[in-house]
Design an enzyme around this catalytic site. Structure first.
Site, PDB file in Angstrom:
ATOM      1  N   LYS A  76       0.450  -1.172  -0.215  1.00 40.58           N
ATOM      2  CA  LYS A  76       0.436  -0.474  -0.071  1.00 40.58           C
ATOM      3  C   LYS A  76       0.708   0.885  -0.151  1.00 40.58           C
ATOM      4  O   LYS A  76       1.835   1.181   0.460  1.00 40.58           O
ATOM      5  CB  LYS A  76      -0.843  -0.047   1.281  1.00 40.58           C
ATOM      6  CG  LYS A  76      -1.298   1.254   1.195  1.00 40.58           C
ATOM      7  CD  LYS A  76      -2.771   0.894   2.826  1.00 40.58           C
ATOM      8  CE  LYS A  76      -2.029   1.747   3.795  1.00 40.58           C
ATOM      9  NZ  LYS A  76      -2.171   3.528   4.081  1.00 40.58           N
ATOM     10  N   ASP A  89      -3.257   4.410  -1.776  1.00 37.94           N
ATOM     11  CA  ASP A  89      -4.703   4.708  -0.845  1.00 37.94           C
ATOM     12  C   ASP A  89      -4.591   6.348  -0.751  1.00 37.94           C
ATOM     13  O   ASP A  89      -3.543   7.023  -0.236  1.00 37.94           O
ATOM     14  CB  ASP A  89      -4.029   4.251   0.708  1.00 37.94           C
ATOM     15  CG  ASP A  89      -4.846   4.812   1.716  1.00 37.94           C
ATOM     16  OD1 ASP A  89      -6.311   4.615   1.324  1.00 37.94           O
ATOM     17  OD2 ASP A  89      -4.427   4.683   2.728  1.00 37.94           O
ATOM     18  N   LYS A 125      -6.990   7.840  -0.955  1.00 37.30           N
ATOM     19  CA  LYS A 125      -9.347   8.428  -1.109  1.00 37.30           C
ATOM     20  C   LYS A 125      -9.160   9.701  -1.424  1.00 37.30           C
ATOM     21  O   LYS A 125      -9.532  10.824  -0.763  1.00 37.30           O
ATOM     22  CB  LYS A 125      -8.344   9.150   0.612  1.00 37.30           C
ATOM     23  CG  LYS A 125      -8.207   8.145   1.794  1.00 37.30           C
ATOM     24  CD  LYS A 125      -8.461   7.429   2.981  1.00 37.30           C
ATOM     25  CE  LYS A 125      -7.766   6.706   3.839  1.00 37.30           C
ATOM     26  NZ  LYS A 125      -6.318   6.635   3.927  1.00 37.30           N
ATOM     27  N   ASP A 172     -13.781  15.108  -4.452  1.00 33.64           N
ATOM     28  CA  ASP A 172     -14.298  15.852  -5.212  1.00 33.64           C
ATOM     29  C   ASP A 172     -15.070  15.538  -6.119  1.00 33.64           C
ATOM     30  O   ASP A 172     -15.997  14.437  -6.093  1.00 33.64           O
ATOM     31  CB  ASP A 172     -12.929  16.412  -5.901  1.00 33.64           C
ATOM     32  CG  ASP A 172     -12.531  18.013  -5.979  1.00 33.64           C
ATOM     33  OD1 ASP A 172     -13.015  18.827  -6.728  1.00 33.64           O
ATOM     34  OD2 ASP A 172     -11.470  18.313  -6.200  1.00 33.64           O
ATOM     35  N   THR A 196     -11.197   4.717  10.948  1.00 30.39           N
ATOM     36  CA  THR A 196     -11.721   4.257  12.070  1.00 30.39           C
ATOM     37  C   THR A 196     -10.907   4.987  13.128  1.00 30.39           C
ATOM     38  O   THR A 196     -10.786   5.144  14.466  1.00 30.39           O
ATOM     39  CB  THR A 196     -10.643   3.353  12.497  1.00 30.39           C
ATOM     40  OG1 THR A 196      -9.112   3.323  11.581  1.00 30.39           O
ATOM     41  CG2 THR A 196     -11.917   2.534  11.197  1.00 30.39           C
ATOM     42  N   ARG A 248       3.172  -1.327  11.218  1.00 23.03           N
ATOM     43  CA  ARG A 248       4.298  -1.463  11.861  1.00 23.03           C
ATOM     44  C   ARG A 248       4.659  -2.578  12.528  1.00 23.03           C
ATOM     45  O   ARG A 248       5.822  -3.278  12.673  1.00 23.03           O
ATOM     46  CB  ARG A 248       4.508  -0.229  12.587  1.00 23.03           C
ATOM     47  CG  ARG A 248       3.986   1.029  12.546  1.00 23.03           C
ATOM     48  CD  ARG A 248       4.138   2.079  13.607  1.00 23.03           C
ATOM     49  NE  ARG A 248       2.362   2.138  13.275  1.00 23.03           N
ATOM     50  CZ  ARG A 248       1.698   2.967  13.704  1.00 23.03           C
ATOM     51  NH1 ARG A 248       1.951   3.749  14.703  1.00 23.03           N
ATOM     52  NH2 ARG A 248       0.132   2.706  13.635  1.00 23.03           N
TER      53      ARG A 248
HETATM   54  O1  C5P Z   1       1.686   0.488  11.099  1.00 20.80           O
HETATM   55  P1  C5P Z   1       0.174   0.091  10.931  1.00 20.80           P
HETATM   56  O2  C5P Z   1      -0.430  -1.072  10.880  1.00 20.80           O
HETATM   57  O3  C5P Z   1      -0.830   0.743  11.638  1.00 20.80           O
HETATM   58  O4  C5P Z   1      -0.607   0.879   9.371  1.00 20.80           O
HETATM   59  C1  C5P Z   1      -1.734   0.440   9.687  1.00 20.80           C
HETATM   60  C2  C5P Z   1      -2.135   1.173   7.577  1.00 20.80           C
HETATM   61  O5  C5P Z   1      -3.380   1.292   7.438  1.00 20.80           O
HETATM   62  C3  C5P Z   1      -1.213   2.871   7.772  1.00 20.80           C
HETATM   63  O6  C5P Z   1      -0.786   3.242   6.433  1.00 20.80           O
HETATM   64  C4  C5P Z   1      -2.772   4.262   7.911  1.00 20.80           C
HETATM   65  O7  C5P Z   1      -2.942   4.945   7.792  1.00 20.80           O
HETATM   66  C5  C5P Z   1      -3.854   2.601   7.142  1.00 20.80           C
HETATM   67  N1  C5P Z   1      -5.144   2.780   7.898  1.00 20.80           N
HETATM   68  C6  C5P Z   1      -5.403   2.801   9.165  1.00 20.80           C
HETATM   69  N2  C5P Z   1      -6.789   2.664   9.576  1.00 20.80           N
HETATM   70  C7  C5P Z   1      -7.927   3.588   8.573  1.00 20.80           C
HETATM   71  C8  C5P Z   1      -7.022   3.245   7.157  1.00 20.80           C
HETATM   72  C9  C5P Z   1      -6.175   2.931   6.750  1.00 20.80           C
HETATM   73  O8  C5P Z   1      -4.626   2.574  10.208  1.00 20.80           O
HETATM   74  N3  C5P Z   1      -8.558   3.205   9.183  1.00 20.80           N
END
Ligand code: C5P
Length: 238
Positions: A34, A61, A63, A66, A125, A216
């Site tokens: 992603k 991603d 998003k 417009d 979220t 992460r």
């Molecule tokens: O590091 P981690 O596993 O928390 O990363 C989750 C990824 O998903 C990040 O790129 C974050 O921006 C994205 N994301 C999220 N919650 C959302 C939409 C996208 O954590 N609702």
């Protein structure tokens, strides 16, 4: 095969060098990445080009939201880059989503390529009840998520991005073929970082997710390949 296309690793970096280093280190253990706003604004299409050269799938991603014409034309450009998944905000409305879906289909057809999947963000979220109240929507967050998912489906989209906790209700409402791409995934015992409403990789699939986005827990792991392989093994066991 070591990898699994249902695992999407988030390349949350602000330089292409960091992203490249991780992708090369993970090698064959990860097939889907992603690219979010951070890396795309820093490295642009070079990030997509690099991933495609490595034979990887790309979820871009960005998003989009417009007026319908602007979103449709922008998605044609992003489709032509050879991306595999793109997204828009469902609150942009049915017309915006329908024109977006049409633009993606038509551009891919012109290029003789399979169309990238187009999915919608329902309610971020990060939204909590207090901020939700300020927006004065009539419905509770969970009900709004399901109505926006149904609107996305009716508008011709392939699926939604959602938290693992919302996946079950969306799956029930939108049927077996709808994509549900869930971030907020943490293997048992992993650090939560700033995520709060999390599920394990196997828990997410049991709830109805079709794909998981993991950042992460893999990108910051001591042994990144082992972390990715453990997640693949866990989801194969569901
Ligand atoms: O590091 P981690 O596993 O928390 O990363 C989750 C990824 O998903 C990040 O790129 C974050 O921006 C994205 N994301 C999220 N919650 C959302 C939409 C996208 O954590 N609702």
């Amino acid at each position: 095969m070591e990898h699994d296309d249902r695992l999407i690793v988030a390349l949350d970096f602000s330089t292409l060098d960091e992203a490249k280093k991780l992708v090369l280190e993970l090698g064959a253990s990860v097939s889907y990445y992603k690219v979010g706003m951070e890396l795309y604004y820093a490295a642009g299409n070079d990030a997509i080009k690099f991933l495609k050269e490595q034979g990887k799938h790309v979820f871009l991603d960005l998003k989009l939201q417009d007026i319908p014409n602007t979103v449709a034309k922008s998605l044609s450009v992003l489709t032509a880059l050879g991306t595999d998944m793109l997204n828009v905000h469902a609150v942009g409305g049915a017309k915006m989503m329908a024109e977006a879906a049409k633009a993606v289909e038509e551009t891919a057809a012109k290029m003789n390529r399979p169309a990238p999947k187009l999915i919608a963000v329902t309610v971020l979220t990060s939204m909590d009840e207090e901020q939700w109240a300020d927006l004065s929507y009539q419905k509770a967050i969970a009900d709004q998520v399901v109505s926006l998912a149904l609107l996305a489906k009716k508008s011709g989209l392939d699926g939604v991005v959602a938290s693992p906790q919302e996946a079950e209700a969306i799956r029930k409402a939108c049927g077996p073929d709808f994509l549900i791409v869930t971030p907020g995934v943490r293997p048992a015992g992993a650090a939560l970082n700033d995520q709060s409403r999390v599920a394990t990789p196997s828990g997410a699939f049991k709830n109805g997710s079709s794909h998981i986005v993991v950042g992460r827990p893999i990108t910051q792991a001591e042994d990144k390949v082992a972390a990715a392989k453990a997640i693949v093994a866990e989801i194969r066991g569901v």
